[in-house]
Enzyme design. Structure first.
Site, PDB file in Angstrom:
ATOM      1  N   ASN A 149       0.757  -1.402   0.110  1.00  0.00           N
ATOM      2  CA  ASN A 149      -0.209  -0.030   0.052  1.00  0.00           C
ATOM      3  C   ASN A 149       0.533   1.418   0.068  1.00  0.00           C
ATOM      4  O   ASN A 149       0.033   2.485  -0.133  1.00  0.00           O
ATOM      5  CB  ASN A 149      -1.038   0.175   1.054  1.00  0.00           C
ATOM      6  CG  ASN A 149      -0.053  -0.089   2.567  1.00  0.00           C
ATOM      7  OD1 ASN A 149      -0.303  -1.151   2.716  1.00  0.00           O
ATOM      8  ND2 ASN A 149      -0.341   0.570   3.521  1.00  0.00           N
ATOM      9  N   SER A 199     -11.482  -4.665   0.888  1.00  0.00           N
ATOM     10  CA  SER A 199     -12.108  -3.967   1.429  1.00  0.00           C
ATOM     11  C   SER A 199     -13.247  -2.523   0.334  1.00  0.00           C
ATOM     12  O   SER A 199     -12.472  -1.783  -0.722  1.00  0.00           O
ATOM     13  CB  SER A 199     -11.389  -2.889   1.932  1.00  0.00           C
ATOM     14  OG  SER A 199     -11.699  -1.584   2.650  1.00  0.00           O
ATOM     15  N   HIS A 201     -14.448   0.037   0.133  1.00  0.00           N
ATOM     16  CA  HIS A 201     -14.197   1.682   0.252  1.00  0.00           C
ATOM     17  C   HIS A 201     -12.684   1.810  -0.702  1.00  0.00           C
ATOM     18  O   HIS A 201     -12.481   2.753  -1.261  1.00  0.00           O
ATOM     19  CB  HIS A 201     -14.059   1.995   1.671  1.00  0.00           C
ATOM     20  CG  HIS A 201     -12.925   2.314   2.144  1.00  0.00           C
ATOM     21  ND1 HIS A 201     -11.996   3.000   1.951  1.00  0.00           N
ATOM     22  CD2 HIS A 201     -11.908   1.187   3.160  1.00  0.00           C
ATOM     23  CE1 HIS A 201     -10.737   3.049   3.305  1.00  0.00           C
ATOM     24  NE2 HIS A 201     -11.678   1.729   2.977  1.00  0.00           N
ATOM     25  N   CYS A 325      -2.852   5.314   6.594  1.00  0.00           N
ATOM     26  CA  CYS A 325      -3.385   4.782   8.038  1.00  0.00           C
ATOM     27  C   CYS A 325      -2.891   5.319   9.454  1.00  0.00           C
ATOM     28  O   CYS A 325      -2.708   5.571  10.527  1.00  0.00           O
ATOM     29  CB  CYS A 325      -3.720   3.278   8.652  1.00  0.00           C
ATOM     30  SG  CYS A 325      -4.576   2.955   7.267  1.00  0.00           S
TER      31      CYS A 325
END
Length: 382
Positions: A149, A199, A201, A325
């Protein structure tokens, strides 16, 4: 506005929002209820499950709805530990996993499990040979993300799968949160992968939606126990409108996936080639097939990442400091630390993450703005 932070979250698609609203208002019965109103909700939920399974080439019974990637990761990791602790307490993962994998691993460590974190090379990629070398008689799980990510590295999922064919009792999990609609389904759903987490979203579905691919026959204890929904594997009243909307979102992105992947790669290359002309820019992501089409990480050593982010924000362009995050913690990115990137570069790193709605015109505008900002940063760099 130019939104280049799609790995953090995506905007819900208008058609998906319409589906969510319609189901919320017209089919709001509990799918577990025996009356027709509940039956209608259950049927719609199952139709959505079948649609997702068909689009991904798996069985409907192998799709289990969750609230998102973090729940999915926690469930597979802890669910494997609960189901297989009698056979062993050793788990293998990588040093570049998302916090939704790394932190559950550390929780298990406190409970007596032994966690092996595999090193990565200068591109953030593990060596499959290290997986084989780390396997022990008490190994119960191998967990490797498909696409990183923070810098977009594609991990050798298939190669690891080939090794694990000789160890059929070891669970193999892939965190695929960054991988959907990026042209890598052949990696995520290769023969040896037992679990994959997703996920909603991240692909224009509502927040609070997601699912886990659970290969038939694999033993996994439920993390959320209760009324027995989702094949007794994930209890809790189903999020019918969210899950139905998520199924529509997957159908929409799959319809245009090939074109979107090509466009995102072209955008990435245009920005990459432009940034490569500057002496004081460090490109951390690569532009070849070993990296995903949608993630580009770079740094301007001497300028902190948050300074770069806010400078672009002032110009109406939204990027992030590596993982969203952890971006507000002002800490060195986990992936870059594992790659042994010098701290001066790591704390300067920022991430562009593209989506299917971005355009080459936006790339050109980004490059123009970068030129202006870079000239201003020269005072800091010098």
């Amino acid at each position: 506005m130019i939104y280049f932070d799609n790995s953090a979250t995506t905007k819900i698609a208008p058609e998906v929002l319409q589906t969510y609203d319609t189901v919320s208002q017209k089919i709001w019965g509990n799918p577990s209820s025996l009356h027709n109103f509940g039956e209608n909700a259950w049927n719609l939920l199952e139709q959505s499950r079948q649609q997702i399974a068909k689009l991904l080439g798996v069985k409907p019974s192998e799709i289990i709805f969750t609230s998102g990637g973090s729940e999915g990761d926690n469930w597979v990791i802890k669910g494997t530990a609960m189901a297989k602790h009698r056979f062993g307490k050793h788990i293998i993962t990588t040093s570049v996993e998302h916090a939704a994998v790394r932190n559950p691993m550390e929780q298990l460590r406190e409970l007596g499990f032994d966690i092996t974190y595999l090193p990565v090379d200068k591109e953030g990629r593990i060596d499959p040979a290290d997986v084989k070398a780390a396997i022990r008689p008490d190994t119960i799980l191998v967990s490797i993300m498909a696409i990183n990510n923070e810098i977009g590295t594609i991990q050798p999922i298939k190669e690891v799968g080939e090794i694990l064919k000789d160890y059929p009792n070891i669970h193999y999990m892939v965190d695929a949160v960054q991988a959907i609609d990026k042209g890598v389904d052949d990696l995520v759903f290769s023969d040896r992968v037992d679990f994959a987490t997703f996920s909603g979203h991240k692909f224009h579905a509502p927040r609070g939606t997601g699912f886990v691919y659970v290969k038939s026959g694999r033993q996994l204890a439920p993390l959320v126990a209760g009324g027995g929904q989702e094949r007794t594997l994930r209890s809790g009243t189903e999020n019918t409108p969210g899950d139905v909307a998520m199924a529509r979102a997957i159908r929409l992105i799959k319809e245009g996936e090939d074109e979107a992947v090509k466009r995102e790669q072209a955008i990435k290359e245009r920005i990459y080639d432009h940034l490569s002309q500057f002496d004081h820019v460090k490109l951390i992501s690569g532009r070849d097939k070993g990296f995903a089409c949608h993630v580009l990480c770079f740094a301007i050593p001497g300028v902190r990442g948050e300074t770069i982010v806010h400078a672009f924000e002032d110009k109406g362009i939204y990027i992030s400091t590596t993982s969203a995050c952890s971006s507000k913690k002002h800490s060195e990115a986990g992936t870059l630390a594992a790659m042994k990137i010098p701290e001066e570069i790591a704390t300067s790193a920022v991430r562009i993450s593209l989506g299917d709605q971005n355009t080459l015109a936006e790339a050109d505008e980004f490059n123009k703005v970068f030129d202006t900002l870079y000239a201003g940063f020269q005072k800091i760099i010098d």
